[in-house]
Motif scaffolding. Structure first.
Motif, PDB file in Angstrom:
ATOM      1  N   UNK A 272       0.830  -1.196   0.000  1.00  0.00           N
ATOM      2  CA  UNK A 272       0.000   0.000   0.000  1.00  0.00           C
ATOM      3  C   UNK A 272       0.874   1.260   0.000  1.00  0.00           C
ATOM      4  N   UNK A 273       1.955   1.265   0.770  1.00  0.00           N
ATOM      5  CA  UNK A 273       2.854   2.415   0.792  1.00  0.00           C
ATOM      6  C   UNK A 273       3.566   2.587  -0.551  1.00  0.00           C
ATOM      7  N   UNK A 274       3.883   1.493  -1.225  1.00  0.00           N
ATOM      8  CA  UNK A 274       4.470   1.590  -2.559  1.00  0.00           C
ATOM      9  C   UNK A 274       3.480   2.217  -3.542  1.00  0.00           C
ATOM     10  N   UNK A 275       2.224   1.826  -3.452  1.00  0.00           N
ATOM     11  CA  UNK A 275       1.189   2.396  -4.320  1.00  0.00           C
ATOM     12  C   UNK A 275       1.026   3.883  -4.029  1.00  0.00           C
ATOM     13  N   UNK A 276       1.003   4.240  -2.747  1.00  0.00           N
ATOM     14  CA  UNK A 276       0.889   5.642  -2.367  1.00  0.00           C
ATOM     15  C   UNK A 276       2.052   6.454  -2.924  1.00  0.00           C
ATOM     16  N   UNK A 277       3.274   5.927  -2.818  1.00  0.00           N
ATOM     17  CA  UNK A 277       4.452   6.637  -3.310  1.00  0.00           C
ATOM     18  C   UNK A 277       4.422   6.759  -4.827  1.00  0.00           C
ATOM     19  N   UNK A 278       4.052   5.699  -5.514  1.00  0.00           N
ATOM     20  CA  UNK A 278       4.073   5.689  -6.975  1.00  0.00           C
ATOM     21  C   UNK A 278       3.053   6.646  -7.580  1.00  0.00           C
ATOM     22  N   UNK A 279       1.893   6.737  -6.966  1.00  0.00           N
ATOM     23  CA  UNK A 279       0.813   7.520  -7.551  1.00  0.00           C
ATOM     24  C   UNK A 279       0.523   8.817  -6.804  1.00  0.00           C
ATOM     25  N   UNK A 280       1.262   9.108  -5.734  1.00  0.00           N
ATOM     26  CA  UNK A 280       1.059  10.347  -4.986  1.00  0.00           C
ATOM     27  C   UNK A 280      -0.294  10.413  -4.306  1.00  0.00           C
TER      28      UNK A 280
END
Length: 135
Positions: free
Chosen positions: A57-65
């Motif tokens: 989830x944190x990777x998704x948040x970082x990738x898509x802002x």
């Protein structure tokens, strides 16, 4: 209306073929326990993108802002495993380009497919009553 990203882990879209990609990427399960992981976000340093103790989830948040509440859907195990990501980037890579590379990595390694949508989200609104303020 609030923007949200809907997640599904079904297939990789061909649109990712033209996206910038990391030259090499290493993703390992971290030794940190998910409850004690202290991710500080991805950093670019010495030709590497480094993101340690991060869950999906944190990777998704970082990738898509995105913020956590803006991500809707996906399996319940998005937060369960913690990873260390180290990837080689070309010289002069900006954080914005690294985020695009991270999007491609999520599609390649985790089979992430997103759907962008805008939906109404329930919220509470405080307003004065008909008798006015009693403060």
């Amino acid at each position: 209306m609030k923007k949200i990203a809907l997640l599904s882990f079904l297939a990789i879209m061909p649109a990712f073929a033209q996206q910038p990609r990391f030259e090499l990427a290493d993703i390992h399960v971290s030794t940190a326990h998910p409850a004690s992981a202290q991710n500080s976000g991805g950093t670019l340093r010495d030709g590497l993108y480094i993101n340690r103790e991060v869950n999906r989830l944190q990777l998704i948040q970082a990738a898509y802002g995105l913020k956590e509440e803006d991500v809707v859907g996906g399996p319940s195990w998005l937060k369960s495993d913690v990873f260390d990501v180290v990837a080689k980037v070309p010289g002069g890579t900006t954080p914005a380009t690294a985020n695009l590379m991270l999007q491609a990595l999520l599609a390649d390694r985790f089979g992430l497919v997103i759907q962008r949508a805008t939906r109404p989200v329930p919220r509470y609104v405080l307003s004065l009553g008909k008798d006015g303020s009693k403060l």
